[in-house]
Design an enzyme around this catalytic site. Structure first.
Site, PDB file in Angstrom:
ATOM      1  CB  CYS A 161      -0.999   0.255   1.379  1.00  0.00           C
ATOM      2  SG  CYS A 161      -2.059   1.273   1.872  1.00  0.00           S
ATOM      3  CD  GLU A 334     -12.967  10.969  23.807  1.00  0.00           C
ATOM      4  OE1 GLU A 334     -12.267  11.748  23.252  1.00  0.00           O
ATOM      5  OE2 GLU A 334     -12.789  10.207  23.784  1.00  0.00           O
ATOM      6  CB  CYS A 410     -11.815  15.734   9.986  1.00  0.00           C
ATOM      7  SG  CYS A 410     -13.139  15.290  10.812  1.00  0.00           S
TER       8      CYS A 410
HETATM    9  N1  SAH Z   1      -8.096  15.800  19.380  1.00  0.00           N
HETATM   10  C1  SAH Z   1      -7.837  14.674  19.461  1.00  0.00           C
HETATM   11  C2  SAH Z   1      -8.969  14.135  19.432  1.00  0.00           C
HETATM   12  C3  SAH Z   1      -9.551  14.046  17.603  1.00  0.00           C
HETATM   13  S1  SAH Z   1     -10.969  13.067  17.412  1.00  0.00           S
HETATM   14  C4  SAH Z   1      -6.796  14.740  18.887  1.00  0.00           C
HETATM   15  O1  SAH Z   1      -6.390  15.065  17.869  1.00  0.00           O
HETATM   16  O2  SAH Z   1      -5.872  12.938  18.870  1.00  0.00           O
HETATM   17  C5  SAH Z   1     -12.441  13.279  18.327  1.00  0.00           C
HETATM   18  C6  SAH Z   1     -12.788  12.497  19.542  1.00  0.00           C
HETATM   19  O3  SAH Z   1     -14.039  13.204  19.391  1.00  0.00           O
HETATM   20  C7  SAH Z   1     -12.510  11.292  19.268  1.00  0.00           C
HETATM   21  O4  SAH Z   1     -11.855  11.033  20.657  1.00  0.00           O
HETATM   22  C8  SAH Z   1     -13.821  10.945  19.554  1.00  0.00           C
HETATM   23  O5  SAH Z   1     -14.126   9.849  20.735  1.00  0.00           O
HETATM   24  C9  SAH Z   1     -14.505  12.184  20.601  1.00  0.00           C
HETATM   25  N2  SAH Z   1     -15.624  11.851  21.151  1.00  0.00           N
HETATM   26  C10 SAH Z   1     -17.135  11.954  19.930  1.00  0.00           C
HETATM   27  N3  SAH Z   1     -18.198  12.072  19.665  1.00  0.00           N
HETATM   28  C11 SAH Z   1     -17.503  13.360  21.892  1.00  0.00           C
HETATM   29  C12 SAH Z   1     -19.013  13.291  22.192  1.00  0.00           C
HETATM   30  N4  SAH Z   1     -20.357  13.912  21.297  1.00  0.00           N
HETATM   31  N5  SAH Z   1     -18.635  14.117  23.382  1.00  0.00           N
HETATM   32  C13 SAH Z   1     -17.351  14.702  23.271  1.00  0.00           C
HETATM   33  N6  SAH Z   1     -16.321  13.641  22.971  1.00  0.00           N
HETATM   34  C14 SAH Z   1     -16.821  12.857  21.335  1.00  0.00           C
END
Ligand code: SAH
Length: 453
Positions: A161, A334, A410
């Site tokens: 890949c 989170e 994203c």
């Molecule tokens: N900031 C981190 C993760 C971003 S991804 C980084 O850059 O690595 C988005 C995150 O949001 C994931 O870890 C997911 O578990 C969390 N998430 C999803 N829905 C959520 C909610 N309603 N409340 C809090 N966290 C949430």
């Protein structure tokens, strides 16, 4: 001019749709054409018409796009992993910049918004630190391990890949040997039977540490020692685990993970901060670009050491710990409990003490903390999943009235929707920085600075 079904037309492609199809206009009427690329002049056969748009079949490329290039990967066209490997990389970046700008203007109502040039990769290959390979059988009963074809669940054998880590070739080979030699069954999605569903791998970019996790449709892996014997000789392997997923679902991972050899995690670094990564936690998949993304977020936060910062959707505390180096205090929120466990141990690992974490839904945790404890913030960072932020959360953020909000997104569409909300509630967008986290795919990540008027 009316566009008629089954007729032929010539047209030029000037955009790419969400499924990778080419988009262009015939006399102002929008057509979607599979396999056509931005810059192509084509002959199209109209196969379906709707009021405002239609679908066409690519009959002939009259003048090929100057941006068509040879995809290095021989299966790029079939594989669902990459959509635009055959599209010149510089032009990919320009396309992503235009995409962000268009969406922010159209959905966010941000007329003439300035979008910075996309931060691209110098070498946009072999960048992924995580892979998830489905395991199945072809019609002759041979084991197939690879990626899904575009818009389907047919597995395409993937020997090599071009966006993943080369070590995956070795891992796939060893797991295949284990399956064949021990007569282990593989999962059949339709019948919901058979054992091995997916192989998940993670690689530390700086540390080179390696994790292999088999996702299985049982609670226990048979002939476990035979698998360990195959894998333990791979240099830098630190963790072998088994995840149980008994559901008939497209979701890859189940809830239970057991380490059968080595550690429960691998370690990697972003900048000066080290992170423990477990199989189930979210961790950005492109390490070089993640560092650029987080540095941008840090720059936009403009920290002096005096600030109280909230990092919402903090995952394993990646951005939280990055910001904590420059802030007075950072709070992370989170939903995933395991991620918060990782975040706490990451804080400890780096001897960072000015952080605190809350487990729960951001749209519930933040409003209730605000009501009960009147929490304050100078800067709030949000990094939501594709669906963006809930309105309850946005509402609380606006009430907390931070000077700055840094939005890491994203999905430009939900970002634009949320920016509209900030715009209507006393904030203005002052920086838009796309970062190419996913070369050769249609995804684009954006870091935004929003400031109080
Ligand atoms: N900031 C981190 C993760 C971003 S991804 C980084 O850059 O690595 C988005 C995150 O949001 C994931 O870890 C997911 O578990 C969390 N998430 C999803 N829905 C959520 C909610 N309603 N409340 C809090 N966290 C949430």
């Amino acid at each position: 001019m009316e566009i008629i079904k089954n007729e032929y037309y010539t047209m030029t492609i000037d955009d790419i749709g969400d499924g990778g199809e080419g988009i262009g206009k015939i006399n102002g009427y929008t057509m979607f054409v599979k396999d056509a690329l931005i810059g192509d002049e084509i002959k199209v056969k109209v196969i379906k018409t709707k009021k405002n748009y239609g679908f066409g079949k690519l009959e002939e490329i009259i003048t090929p796009s100057p941006y068509r290039t040879e995809a290095p990967c021989p299966i790029a066209e079939k594989c669902g992993g990459c959509q635009i490997q055959h599209f010149d990389y510089k032009r990919q970046l320009q396309f992503k910049e235009e995409k962000v700008k268009n969406v922010l203007e159209r959905i966010g109502g941000l007329k003439d918004i300035k979008v910075n040039e996309v931060m691209g990769m110098e070498d946009p290959y072999y960048y992924r630190n995580k892979a998830q390979f489905p395991v199945g059988k072809d019609k002759d009963g041979n084991i197939k391990i690879g990626y899904y074809a575009a818009r389907s669940h047919n597995i395409i054998e993937t020997e090599k890949c071009y966006i993943g880590d080369p070590i995956n070739e070795v891992i796939i080979q060893k797991v295949k040997e284990y399956i064949v030699e021990n007569n282990i069954s593989v999962y059949n999605e339709e019948k919901h039977e058979g054992l091995i569903r997916h192989i998940l791998t993670r690689v530390g970019y700086h540390t080179k540490e390696l994790m292999v996790c088999l996702v299985i449709n049982e609670r226990k892996l048979p002939k476990q020692d035979a698998l360990i014997k195959k894998l333990e000789t791979i240099p830098n392997i630190k963790s072998i685990c088994v995840n149980t997923n008994l559901e008939k679902t497209n979701v890859i991972l189940g809830k239970k993970t057991k380490t059968i050899w080595g550690q429960d995690y691998i370690t990697d670094k972003i900048g000066d901060v080290s992170y423990k990564i477990s199989p189930v936690s979210f961790y950005q998949i492109n390490p070089t670009q993640t560092e650029k993304l987080y540095n941008t977020a840090l720059e936009y936060a403009g920290l002096t050491g005096e600030e109280t910062v909230w990092d919402i959707y903090c995952g394993i505390g990646t951005i939280t710990l990055f910001l904590a180096q420059k802030a007075k205090k950072v709070y992370g929120v989170e939903i995933a409990e395991q991620a918060i466990r990782d975040a706490l141990s990451n804080a400890e690992l780096n001897e960072i003490e000015n952080v605190e974490f809350y487990v729960g839904k951001a749209e519930e945790v933040l409003p209730s903390l605000y009501e009960e404890q009147n929490i304050k913030a100078d800067v709030i960072v949000v990094d939501p999943p594709r669906k963006g932020c809930d309105e309850e959360l946005l509402d609380t953020i606006v009430k907390m009235a931070p000077k700055k909000v840094v939005y890491v997104s994203c999905d430009p569409a939900t970002l634009a929707r949320d920016l509209k909300y900030f715009g209507e509630n006393g904030y203005t967008v002052s920086q838009v920085q796309p970062v190419d986290m996913f070369p050769h795919t249609l995804h684009v990540e954006t870091c935004i600075l929003i400031e109080k008027k």
